[in-house]
Design an enzyme around this catalytic site. Structure first.
Site, mmCIF file in Angstrom:
data_model
loop_
_atom_site.group_PDB
_atom_site.id
_atom_site.type_symbol
_atom_site.label_atom_id
_atom_site.label_comp_id
_atom_site.label_asym_id
_atom_site.label_seq_id
_atom_site.Cartn_x
_atom_site.Cartn_y
_atom_site.Cartn_z
ATOM 1 N N ARG A 1 8.851 26.162 -31.687
ATOM 2 C CA ARG A 1 8.354 26.146 -30.300
ATOM 3 C C ARG A 1 7.222 25.141 -30.087
ATOM 4 O O ARG A 1 6.439 25.254 -29.153
ATOM 5 C CB ARG A 1 7.899 27.534 -29.852
ATOM 6 C CG ARG A 1 9.009 28.547 -29.913
ATOM 7 C CD ARG A 1 8.606 29.844 -29.219
ATOM 8 N NE ARG A 1 9.665 30.823 -29.367
ATOM 9 C CZ ARG A 1 9.785 31.613 -30.418
ATOM 10 N NH1 ARG A 1 8.899 31.569 -31.386
ATOM 11 N NH2 ARG A 1 10.779 32.462 -30.499
ATOM 12 N N LYS B 1 6.471 11.590 -22.800
ATOM 13 C CA LYS B 1 7.891 11.844 -22.517
ATOM 14 C C LYS B 1 8.659 11.743 -23.826
ATOM 15 O O LYS B 1 8.573 10.724 -24.516
ATOM 16 C CB LYS B 1 8.446 10.793 -21.562
ATOM 17 C CG LYS B 1 8.179 11.055 -20.113
ATOM 18 C CD LYS B 1 9.002 10.062 -19.310
ATOM 19 C CE LYS B 1 8.739 10.146 -17.852
ATOM 20 N NZ LYS B 1 9.503 9.134 -17.113
ATOM 21 N N GLU C 1 6.515 -4.781 -19.741
ATOM 22 C CA GLU C 1 5.850 -3.555 -19.274
ATOM 23 C C GLU C 1 4.366 -3.831 -19.011
ATOM 24 O O GLU C 1 3.764 -3.216 -18.136
ATOM 25 C CB GLU C 1 6.025 -2.405 -20.281
ATOM 26 C CG GLU C 1 7.482 -2.045 -20.596
ATOM 27 C CD GLU C 1 8.267 -1.416 -19.428
ATOM 28 O OE1 GLU C 1 7.666 -1.050 -18.401
ATOM 29 O OE2 GLU C 1 9.513 -1.313 -19.553
ATOM 30 N N LYS D 1 -1.658 2.749 -17.811
ATOM 31 C CA LYS D 1 -0.629 3.795 -17.814
ATOM 32 C C LYS D 1 -1.289 5.168 -17.966
ATOM 33 O O LYS D 1 -0.871 6.135 -17.323
ATOM 34 C CB LYS D 1 0.424 3.561 -18.908
ATOM 35 C CG LYS D 1 1.524 4.604 -18.820
ATOM 36 C CD LYS D 1 2.821 4.295 -19.503
ATOM 37 C CE LYS D 1 3.779 5.482 -19.320
ATOM 38 N NZ LYS D 1 4.956 5.423 -20.144
ATOM 39 N N GLU E 1 5.476 13.485 -13.551
ATOM 40 C CA GLU E 1 6.207 12.572 -12.675
ATOM 41 C C GLU E 1 6.687 13.220 -11.376
ATOM 42 O O GLU E 1 7.874 13.244 -11.082
ATOM 43 C CB GLU E 1 7.391 11.949 -13.431
ATOM 44 C CG GLU E 1 7.907 10.699 -12.740
ATOM 45 C CD GLU E 1 8.886 9.912 -13.592
ATOM 46 O OE1 GLU E 1 8.583 9.670 -14.764
ATOM 47 O OE2 GLU E 1 9.946 9.547 -13.078
ATOM 48 N N ARG F 1 3.331 8.627 -10.654
ATOM 49 C CA ARG F 1 3.942 8.126 -11.899
ATOM 50 C C ARG F 1 5.236 7.354 -11.613
ATOM 51 O O ARG F 1 5.668 6.531 -12.408
ATOM 52 C CB ARG F 1 4.184 9.297 -12.866
ATOM 53 C CG ARG F 1 4.560 8.850 -14.262
ATOM 54 C CD ARG F 1 4.384 9.944 -15.289
ATOM 55 N NE ARG F 1 4.831 9.495 -16.597
ATOM 56 C CZ ARG F 1 4.679 10.165 -17.716
ATOM 57 N NH1 ARG F 1 4.063 11.308 -17.726
ATOM 58 N NH2 ARG F 1 5.128 9.677 -18.862
ATOM 59 N N ASN G 1 8.187 2.985 -12.286
ATOM 60 C CA ASN G 1 9.622 2.699 -12.227
ATOM 61 C C ASN G 1 9.916 1.337 -11.577
ATOM 62 O O ASN G 1 11.075 0.968 -11.406
ATOM 63 C CB ASN G 1 10.282 3.832 -11.428
ATOM 64 C CG ASN G 1 11.663 4.135 -11.912
ATOM 65 O OD1 ASN G 1 11.982 3.874 -13.075
ATOM 66 N ND2 ASN G 1 12.506 4.646 -11.039
ATOM 67 N N HIS H 1 12.779 -0.856 -12.507
ATOM 68 C CA HIS H 1 13.634 -0.068 -13.394
ATOM 69 C C HIS H 1 14.911 0.438 -12.731
ATOM 70 O O HIS H 1 15.911 0.646 -13.404
ATOM 71 C CB HIS H 1 12.853 1.117 -13.986
ATOM 72 C CG HIS H 1 11.923 0.695 -15.083
ATOM 73 N ND1 HIS H 1 10.857 -0.168 -14.874
ATOM 74 C CD2 HIS H 1 11.886 0.998 -16.400
ATOM 75 C CE1 HIS H 1 10.223 -0.358 -16.011
ATOM 76 N NE2 HIS H 1 10.821 0.333 -16.962
ATOM 77 N N HIS I 1 17.894 -0.345 -14.881
ATOM 78 C CA HIS I 1 18.743 0.691 -15.500
ATOM 79 C C HIS I 1 20.200 0.496 -15.099
ATOM 80 O O HIS I 1 21.111 0.658 -15.913
ATOM 81 C CB HIS I 1 18.315 2.100 -15.051
ATOM 82 C CG HIS I 1 17.057 2.573 -15.710
ATOM 83 N ND1 HIS I 1 16.188 3.459 -15.113
ATOM 84 C CD2 HIS I 1 16.512 2.294 -16.919
ATOM 85 C CE1 HIS I 1 15.171 3.702 -15.916
ATOM 86 N NE2 HIS I 1 15.346 3.011 -17.026
ATOM 87 N N HIS J 1 16.106 -3.603 -22.864
ATOM 88 C CA HIS J 1 15.627 -2.868 -21.685
ATOM 89 C C HIS J 1 14.645 -3.740 -20.867
ATOM 90 O O HIS J 1 14.779 -3.881 -19.649
ATOM 91 C CB HIS J 1 14.955 -1.577 -22.174
ATOM 92 C CG HIS J 1 14.224 -0.827 -21.118
ATOM 93 N ND1 HIS J 1 14.867 -0.187 -20.088
ATOM 94 C CD2 HIS J 1 12.893 -0.629 -20.916
ATOM 95 C CE1 HIS J 1 13.962 0.387 -19.305
ATOM 96 N NE2 HIS J 1 12.767 0.125 -19.788
#
Ligand SMILES: NC(=O)c1ccc[n+]([C@@H]2O[C@H](COP(=O)([O-])OP(=O)(O)OC[C@H]3O[C@@H](n4cnc5c(N)ncnc54)[C@H](O)[C@@H]3O)[C@@H](O)[C@H]2O)c1
Length: 364
Positions: free
Chosen positions: A121, A143, A185, A227, A237, A241, A245, A248, A252, A265
């Site tokens: 956990r 994340k 980035e 960031k 998010e 946040r 993106n 992106h 993506h 990427h």
């Protein structure tokens, strides 16, 4: 050691950024660890080149550590590796007070972080990101995820590490293409919120690409700080946040259309940022001078700015609607107002998006 604090209440943690500090991981962990048991989830390449430095440092500090190697590649962010790493933790008799360290790029960071989030956990973990992308992006914000056959990063958790150690010297072995793709980035942070950072990259691009120590520490720290500020305001998010993106949604979609094997990427995001800027100019939101500045910087960094000619704007838009960040059937686009400021727009007509994509298409 110089550090940046990610302020998240009881989940706060420091990001330590410096040169040749890998051998201090044992000492750093000693100040935080609840027991002497440690497992290191490492990218195979990184483990081969730098694993001994980490093992020696941990054993000098009195830890009982084991390194588990994961081969490079996004396909390792899988249920299979997730289960295999849990086996490794059980095998090493890790318990609730043991610590996991991720050591590699965003792949082992995301995969190892998710293992830490779920084993018993949730156990403590630390990140040692070794690619530029992981240092300025993937390791900041907690994340963690693995992929599902239906999409990238569909299974995961927000789970913050106890600290992040960034040894900028490790970038010396990273292929140039990955340096450039990671730099996007940093440039993105400049465009969305930090005009002085953008100026600094413009003025020092060659030194950055040559991995000169002082400027590299400076821009990586600054980028992490930016960031960290966003994450501190919106850990899960649900608001600001989303500005991260920028570029992106287009990026993506391009990655998905090209089977994830044509572009890094960061390269797809560079094309996406150029297209988002073009759209903002078309909508009268941004001066074309700023769009040109961004495009010139991307090109100087040898990043692509045009969609390949075989991509159809309609197919790209279709994929953009499938992005998991698209809510309520509306495209949510982060568009620039100027270098240093972006806004969220949900009201842009599809025909305007298609027009901007066509304008950013590579010509024969
Ligand atoms: N969690 C987040 O917020 C977040 C943000 C952005 C991206 N990501 C994820 O990050 C992943 C991409 O990360 P990445 O670009 O770091 O890729 P990666 O982890 O696949 O690493 C890229 C390559 O670099 C090699 N490598 C790593 N460090 C090296 C070094 N110091 N010297 C030489 N080679 C080295 C690896 O062996 C690998 O072949 C994706 O899965 C993406 O989803 C996560």
């Amino acid at each position: 050691m110089p550090s940046i604090d990610v302020e998240l209440g009881e989940n706060s943690y420091p990001i330590i950024v410096d040169y040749h500090i890998l051998n201090r991981v044992g000492e750093l962990l000693k100040a935080k660890a609840k027991s002497s048991k440690v497992i290191v989830i490492a990218d195979t390449f990184v483990s081969k080149h730098y694993g001994e430095i980490v093992s020696d440092s941990l054993s000098d500090a009195g830890f009982d550590s084991r390194i588990v190697d994961v081969p490079p590649g996004d396909e390792q962010k899988s249920m299979e590796w997730f289960a295999r790493l849990h086996d490794g933790l059980v095998d090493h008799r890790m318990d609730r007070v043991s610590t996991l360290i991720t050591f590699g790029g965003g792949v082992v960071g995301d995969l190892g972080g998710f293992v830490a989030a779920t084993y018993m956990r949730g156990i403590d973990y630390a990140q040692i990101p070794t690619t530029l992308l992981a240092q300025v992006d993937a390791s900041v914000g907690g994340k963690t995820a693995i992929n599902h056959a239906k999409g990238k990063n569909l299974i995961g958790a927000f789970y913050q590490p106890k600290f992040v150690l960034i040894d900028v010297a490790l970038l010396q072995t990273l292929p140039r293409r990955d340096i450039r793709a990671g730099l996007i980035e940093v440039i993105k942070h400049g465009v969305i919120m930090d005009a002085p950072l953008f100026d600094q990259i413009e003025a020092n691009l060659d030194a950055i690409l040559n991995l000169e120590r002082a400027i590299l520490i400076d821009v990586i720290s600054r980028s992490c700080e930016d960031k960290a500020k966003i994450v501190a305001n919106d850990e899960r998010e649900s608001g600001v946040r989303e500005t991260l993106n920028y570029g992106h949604t287009f990026g993506h979609a391009l990655e998905a259309l090209t089977g994830y094997n044509t572009y890094r990427h960061g390269e797809a995001v560079a094309i996406g940022m150029n297209c988002a800027a073009q759209l903002a100019i078309n909508l009268g939101m941004m001066d074309s001078v700023d769009g040109t500045r961004q495009r010139k910087l991307l090109k100087r960094a040898e990043l692509p700015v045009h969609f390949p000619p075989q991509i159809s704007p309609e197919k790209l838009i279709e994929k953009m609607y499938l992005d998991k960040k698209t809510k309520r059937e509306r495209l949510r686009l982060i568009l620039p107002v100027r270098i240093g400021e972006v806004v969220l727009r949900e009201d842009v007509q599809q025909s305007r998006v298609a027009e901007a994509i066509s304008q950013c298409m590579q010509r024969g």
